[in-house]
Design a protein around this motif. Structure first.
Motif, short mmCIF file in Angstrom:
data_model
loop_
_atom_site.label_atom_id
_atom_site.label_comp_id
_atom_site.label_asym_id
_atom_site.label_seq_id
_atom_site.Cartn_x
_atom_site.Cartn_y
_atom_site.Cartn_z
N PHE A 136 -1.36 -2.71 0.00
CA PHE A 136 -0.54 -2.23 1.20
C PHE A 136 0.98 -2.73 1.03
O PHE A 136 1.64 -1.86 1.55
N ALA A 137 1.21 -3.80 0.23
CA ALA A 137 3.00 -4.03 -0.02
C ALA A 137 3.39 -3.06 -0.86
O ALA A 137 4.51 -2.44 -0.60
N CYS A 138 2.72 -2.50 -1.77
CA CYS A 138 2.95 -1.59 -2.62
C CYS A 138 3.28 -0.21 -1.79
O CYS A 138 4.27 0.74 -2.11
N LEU A 139 2.25 0.10 -1.12
CA LEU A 139 2.19 1.39 -0.27
C LEU A 139 3.33 1.35 0.47
O LEU A 139 3.96 2.56 1.04
N ALA A 140 3.64 0.25 1.55
CA ALA A 140 4.58 0.22 2.06
C ALA A 140 5.81 0.49 1.53
O ALA A 140 6.98 1.22 2.04
N GLN A 141 6.24 0.18 0.34
CA GLN A 141 7.33 0.44 -0.54
C GLN A 141 7.63 1.90 -0.77
O GLN A 141 8.58 2.66 -0.76
N ALA A 142 6.27 2.42 -1.06
CA ALA A 142 6.29 3.90 -1.29
C ALA A 142 6.51 4.73 -0.09
O ALA A 142 7.31 5.60 -0.16
#
Length: 460
Positions: A136-142
């Protein structure tokens, strides 16, 4: 004389320093990692490239991978823990400012057993929670960079890999990529429903394909098809049949009686006497009951289970509710293995792995520290669940791109907890660790840039 500007130490830098200090402290107190029977068994599988338990094959492979680089679990604990630290560090890029309140909150959170002790235990439940948070942290950056000229592929690939591994590491871990796909669909909705559907559904399909491939590749060649999930479902069916019979003594067990009247009597009297919603272990400790249950064909067991669910839902739901209450509310937390430190397991495993079963004085001191939190709101899934629910509500109200992704993290943790209404067989505190970690991460994210101004304008 020219006056040089005084260097400033921003809240963002302070938060980074606190998070890194917490990570180093966790490693200093816990390395090379705490190991229970489950940890030892799966490390043995990974090191020897064999299949001996019904734990996830990919988790054993991961332990074996790090063990090949540096024998033991120290490197694994460092890598697993950095998934959390790196994710929380990345939150600073998601907001326009970082408050000093978030620095204080981070310092307090990092001193709780959720971070200080659990991150040092070699359990798949901890790795699953860490991977889900990282996804989810990676997805938030996206989501933050979605409308920029260059598509944030690195973040999307990172999310896919984290979710794919998470779905394999925990049997009900599929809930994380499902909510990740929903968040991705919302992020892509600005370009129309077709784009939303393509990104959401496409991302989920690719994640599931990658996860399935990882599961196949992690399976030792000589082990044959992985039967772990089938065995797990069979154990749940055993527990449900016994639990429903305990909830309703007159419950008919016609399918089992038709195959073996002796098995029906053993279940109705001997197994029911040992039943408790706290955990299945008490029934499993009777070898004769085990022989009776596993002597029944699969079709008989699952036919009896379906019959109870369809025709005796009251007994089934009464049993399932009590089991869920134990795992979610932990009414007697000392019975739910809230803290584990040191190394403990059967002699054959510790000897084969050359890892002595021992609890160091430092481990005992750490256990004593963790015990201060028992019977407090800081050691309660209910507390963290309520925090997750409130934070998700505030984030969905503010509804910026990254907010929705973090809200999806929190809702996925609650849905993950809800899945235990159907599959729980014990109240071990670690099973819902994802709820605690997600809630703490969501609270920290919200504290970075609290919506005070909006709230004042909304209710003025």
């Amino acid at each position: 004389m020219m006056t040089l500007p005084r260097p400033t130490f921003t809240a963002s830098q302070a938060l980074g320093a606190v998070l890194m200090a917490g990570y180093v402290l966790m490693l200093a107190l816990n390395l090379p990692g705490h190991m229970s029977y489950d940890s030892l068994a799966q490390l043995h599988e990974g090191r020897m490239d064999v299949r001996e338990t019904w734990g996830p094959a990919l988790y054993a492979w991961i332990l074996g991978f790090f063990d090949d680089i540096s024998p033991g679990t120290g490197l694994y604990v460092a890598a697993s823990g950095f998934l959390v630290t790196g994710s929380l560090l990345s939150f600073r890029r998601l907001r326009r400012q970082v408050s000093w309140a978030s620095v204080i909150l981070a310092a307090l959170l990092l001193l709780t057993p959720t971070f200080l002790i659990y991150q040092g235990v070699v359990w798949k439940d901890v790795l699953f929670a860490n991977l889900a948070l990282a996804g989810f942290a990676c997805l938030a950056q996206a989501a933050r960079a979605w409308d920029e000229p260059r598509r944030p592929w690195w973040a999307l690939v990172g999310a896919l890999l984290a979710f794919a591994v998470a779905a394999q590491v925990r049997q009900n871990g599929l809930v994380a990529p499902v909510f990740g796909a929903l968040a991705l669909a919302w992020v892509a909705y600005g370009r129309g429903w077709r784009s939303s559907l393509a990104w959401g559904l496409g991302g989920l399909v690719l994640t599931l394909l990658a996860s399935s491939l990882m599961g196949v590749l992690a399976q030792p060649a000589q082990a044959g098809p992985d039967a772990a999930n089938a065995r797990g479902l069979r154990i749940i069916a055993h527990y449900d049949i016994i639990g429903a019979a305990a909830a309703k003594p007159t419950l008919p067990l016609e399918e089992i009686r038709a195959f073996s009247p002796h098995a029906e009597q053993e279940i109705r009297h001997r197994a029911v006497a040992l039943y408790t919603p706290e955990r299945i272990d008490y029934v499993a400790q009777d070898p004769d009951i085990g022989l009776v249950l596993w002597g029944l064909p699969d079709e008989v067991v699952f036919s009896q289970w379906r019959s109870i669910v369809r025709h005796q839902p009251g007994a089934y739901l009464k049993h399932r509710w009590e089991v869920f209450r134990w795992v979610a509310a932990t009414p007697k937390i000392d019975s739910c293995l809230p803290i584990f430190v040191g190394v403990s397991g059967p002699e054959n495993l510790t000897t084969a792995l050359q890892i002595p079963p021992i609890t160091e004085p430092s481990d005992r001191a750490l256990y004593n520290y963790g015990s201060w939190f028992l019977d407090t709101p800081l050691f309660s899934h209910i507390t963290f669940g309520l925090i997750a629910l409130v934070c998700a509500g505030v984030l969905l109200w503010r509804r910026e791109a990254a907010d929705v992704v973090i809200a999806a993290l929190l809702l996925s943790a609650l849905a993950f907890a809800g899945s235990f209404t159907l599959i729980s067989i014990a109240c071990d505190y670690r099973y819902l660790y994802f709820v605690d970690l997600a809630a703490a991460a969501g609270l920290l994210y919200l504290a970075l840039d609290p919506p005070y101004g909006r709230l004042r304008r909304r209710f003025r």
